[in-house]
Enzyme design. Structure first.
Site, PDB file in Angstrom:
ATOM      1  N   SER A 165       4.638  10.721  -9.528  1.00  0.00           N
ATOM      2  CA  SER A 165       5.316  11.795 -10.253  1.00  0.00           C
ATOM      3  C   SER A 165       4.791  13.140  -9.777  1.00  0.00           C
ATOM      4  O   SER A 165       3.587  13.284  -9.523  1.00  0.00           O
ATOM      5  CB  SER A 165       5.088  11.653 -11.762  1.00  0.00           C
ATOM      6  N   GLU A 166       5.687  14.122  -9.671  1.00  0.00           N
ATOM      7  CA  GLU A 166       5.304  15.424  -9.120  1.00  0.00           C
ATOM      8  C   GLU A 166       4.198  16.110  -9.902  1.00  0.00           C
ATOM      9  O   GLU A 166       3.482  16.952  -9.355  1.00  0.00           O
ATOM     10  CB  GLU A 166       6.510  16.379  -9.069  1.00  0.00           C
ATOM     11  N   ASN A 167       4.066  15.802 -11.187  1.00  0.00           N
ATOM     12  CA  ASN A 167       3.051  16.499 -11.977  1.00  0.00           C
ATOM     13  C   ASN A 167       1.640  15.944 -11.766  1.00  0.00           C
ATOM     14  O   ASN A 167       0.695  16.436 -12.374  1.00  0.00           O
ATOM     15  CB  ASN A 167       3.413  16.479 -13.466  1.00  0.00           C
ATOM     16  N   GLY A 168       1.492  14.942 -10.892  1.00  0.00           N
ATOM     17  CA  GLY A 168       0.149  14.533 -10.501  1.00  0.00           C
ATOM     18  C   GLY A 168      -0.305  13.174 -10.971  1.00  0.00           C
ATOM     19  O   GLY A 168      -1.445  13.022 -11.431  1.00  0.00           O
ATOM     20  N   SER A 222       0.041  16.430  -5.164  1.00  0.00           N
ATOM     21  CA  SER A 222       1.259  15.651  -5.341  1.00  0.00           C
ATOM     22  C   SER A 222       2.348  16.099  -4.368  1.00  0.00           C
ATOM     23  O   SER A 222       2.999  15.275  -3.714  1.00  0.00           O
ATOM     24  CB  SER A 222       1.751  15.781  -6.783  1.00  0.00           C
TER      25      SER A 222
END
Length: 213
Positions: free
Chosen positions: A46-49, A88
């Site tokens: 996920s892009e948020n890490g 990320s």
């Protein structure tokens, strides 16, 4: 009969390969996490890490601090790791993600994608979509075949702002599965009970049917 949202997610989950690193877009694609086939070990990013997303939590498993990029609560599998969004996006831009399954508002038969803005409407915005379509090795779109008002979503040209040009490899809808090729769309599979006449009426471009060898 059209596939349900869960059936669509299950069909999209068949695109997963063992050992792959996969990003699931917000909305419908997040349901794919609940349908990973037995024997297939994938790492959802996920892009948020977060690398190592598990299925959606049950009521007694919810951790409000553990969310995906769409702000939905998720679970983390054994071996999951947490990091900043800079790391990320470095994974994404560096070509280390094998597959992205993304939602869409419009797609063309050349693989152009519009999935981040509808003029005059409040939407969540671009997020990591442009980075994903530019950096990920393979892009699959998962969406309803037509819009709520019945208009085509598979078109010769998008009239919404583009996310990427020629970036989509496969389209999975509630009615069918298409491959995007240099010669246009190829129908790979149709939902049970969905015929060619219905598909042609609900698809804004011509397509050919995959030949069985």
């Amino acid at each position: 009969m059209a596939w349900t949202r869960d059936q669509m997610a299950a069909r999209a989950a068949r695109e997963l390969t063992d050992g792959a690193y996969v990003n699931l877009g917000i909305g419908l694609p997040t349901l794919v996490a609940n349908h990973i086939p037995d024997g297939v070990d994938v790492w959802l990013q996920s892009e948020n890490g977060l690398l190592g997303i598990g299925p959606f939590p049950g009521e007694d498993e919810v951790d409000a601090d553990l969310i995906n990029a769409g702000k939905q609560t998720v679970t983390a599998r054994a071996g999951a790791s947490y990091f900043g969004s800079h790391d990320s996006f470095a994974m994404i831009r560096g070509g280390h993600i094998d597959l992205a399954i993304l939602g869409a508002m419009q797609v063309t038969d050349r693989g152009d994608l519009a999935n981040w803005m509808v003029p005059g409407k409040m939407v969540k915005g671009m997020g990591g979509a442009m980075d994903l379509v530019a950096g990920v090795k393979r892009v699959v779109v998962l969406m309803e075949h037509v819009a709520k008002d019945g208009t085509h979503k598979i078109l010769p040209q998008c009239d919404l702002p583009l996310t990427g040009v020629g970036v989509v490899d496969r389209i999975i809808t509630d009615l069918a599965v298409f491959d995007v090729t240099d010669g246009g769309l190829v129908l790979v599979e149709a939902a049970e009970g969905v015929g060619l006449e219905e598909l042609r009426a609900k698809t804004g471009v011509a397509f050919v049917v995959q030949t069985r060898g």
